[in-house]
Scaffold this active site. Structure first.
Site, short mmCIF file in Angstrom:
data_model
loop_
_atom_site.label_atom_id
_atom_site.label_comp_id
_atom_site.label_asym_id
_atom_site.label_seq_id
_atom_site.Cartn_x
_atom_site.Cartn_y
_atom_site.Cartn_z
N ASP A 7 -12.40 23.45 -15.81
CA ASP A 7 -11.32 22.69 -16.05
C ASP A 7 -11.53 21.35 -16.32
O ASP A 7 -12.75 20.67 -15.75
CB ASP A 7 -10.28 22.79 -14.70
CG ASP A 7 -9.06 22.21 -15.33
OD1 ASP A 7 -8.34 22.60 -15.73
OD2 ASP A 7 -8.80 21.06 -14.21
N GLU A 9 -9.85 17.06 -16.63
CA GLU A 9 -8.80 16.11 -16.47
C GLU A 9 -8.93 15.11 -17.52
O GLU A 9 -9.99 14.64 -17.99
CB GLU A 9 -8.65 15.28 -14.98
CG GLU A 9 -8.29 16.39 -13.97
CD GLU A 9 -7.27 17.31 -14.16
OE1 GLU A 9 -6.26 16.54 -14.69
OE2 GLU A 9 -7.17 18.11 -13.61
N GLU A 52 1.29 7.74 -16.50
CA GLU A 52 1.67 9.51 -16.77
C GLU A 52 0.57 10.15 -16.27
O GLU A 52 0.50 11.27 -15.48
CB GLU A 52 2.59 9.71 -17.96
CG GLU A 52 3.48 9.27 -18.33
CD GLU A 52 3.36 7.81 -19.05
OE1 GLU A 52 4.27 7.29 -19.53
OE2 GLU A 52 2.08 7.36 -19.24
N HIS A 150 -3.77 17.25 -9.53
CA HIS A 150 -4.58 18.16 -10.18
C HIS A 150 -6.02 17.69 -9.89
O HIS A 150 -6.32 16.38 -9.80
CB HIS A 150 -4.30 17.94 -11.70
CG HIS A 150 -3.17 18.90 -12.20
ND1 HIS A 150 -2.88 19.29 -13.27
CD2 HIS A 150 -2.22 19.01 -11.29
CE1 HIS A 150 -1.95 19.93 -13.35
NE2 HIS A 150 -1.11 19.62 -12.26
N ASP A 155 -9.32 23.11 -9.19
CA ASP A 155 -8.52 23.93 -10.06
C ASP A 155 -9.45 24.83 -10.83
O ASP A 155 -9.16 26.02 -10.94
CB ASP A 155 -7.87 22.97 -11.50
CG ASP A 155 -6.86 22.28 -10.76
OD1 ASP A 155 -6.46 22.13 -9.62
OD2 ASP A 155 -6.07 21.40 -11.74
#
Length: 237
Positions: A7, A9, A52, A150, A155
């Site tokens: 995963d 980010e 965000e 997250h 994850d």
């Protein structure tokens, strides 16, 4: 079979817009079982972090400012993933960022034929349902109570459990296989030290018919039963 569940980010939604990879987490599976080997790294994106994105993963530019560049850690990452299939949720997104970063540091892209997308698997298995990682963990009873924000490694660990469930569950090793491994294991026990098949002892047949004494004892027992069911069933109603 070796597989890597991973995963990422990022600072945003698209590398085409100048967004960068800031974290990657990888979990090694062998025959759909976690081995305990993982790879985890943060990267300095050399750009600002949109609020965000920070709200999703909690990674600020201040935190990332002393982390290595992707190019500085790419060799360790490529060594860990090797040539294994790469499993991700909405894998097009993760592959897009991974290959964009590889391109920026002059490395070959990861071939898309290695991609295994658990989102596509979930959509096929559960059409019309929710397919987010949170929703699927709830469906399969995977504990995600520690997932506040997250995080790439967390994850990836959740996704590794989900991937096992989506592809057969905890009893996947009990499925029928065409490989002769089990047969070969049994045959090995039947071989003598010299490599020749050991002769198995022949057992004489065991009699299973009741003796006359057993029949008489059974008849005596039956005669003591009051209103046996078979007699009432034989009587016309």
């Amino acid at each position: 079979m070796r597989e890597i569940v991973f995963d990422t980010e990022t600072t945003g939604l698209s590398p085409a817009d100048g967004h960068r990879l800031v974290e990657i987490g990888c979990v090694e599976l062998i025959n759909r079982c976690e081995t305990g080997r993982t790879y985890h790294a943060y990267f300095n994106p050399n750009r600002t972090m949109p609020s965000e994105a920070e709200a999703v993963h909690g990674l600020s530019i201040i935190f990332l400012s002393d982390k290595p560049l992707f190019a500085d850690s790419v060799s360790d990452l490529l060594e860990f993933i090797g040539d294994a299939p790469l499993v991700a949720h909405n894998a097009q997104f993760d592959f897009g960022f991974l290959n964009a970063e590889l391109g920026l540091c002059g490395r070959d892209a990861v071939c898309m034929t290695r991609m295994v997308d658990t989102l596509a698997i979930a959509r096929q298995r559960h059409p019309g349902a929710k397919h987010s990682l949170d929703a699927l963990c709830t469906r399969y009873g995977i504990d995600r109570s520690h997932r506040v924000k997250h995080g790439a490694l967390l994850d990836a660990q959740l996704l590794a459990q989900l991937y096992v469930e989506l592809t057969g569950g905890r009893q996947i090793g009990l499925s029928l296989r065409s490989e002769p491994a089990a047969t070969e294991s049994l045959d090995a026990h039947a071989l003598s030290p010299g490599g020749k098949r050991a002769a198995r002892p022949v057992r004489p047949p065991r009699p299973h018919a009741p003796s006359m004494e057993e029949l008489l004892r059974h008849q005596a027992f039956i005669s003591k039963l009051a209103d046996p069911l078979w007699e009432s069933a034989a009587t016309p109603g």
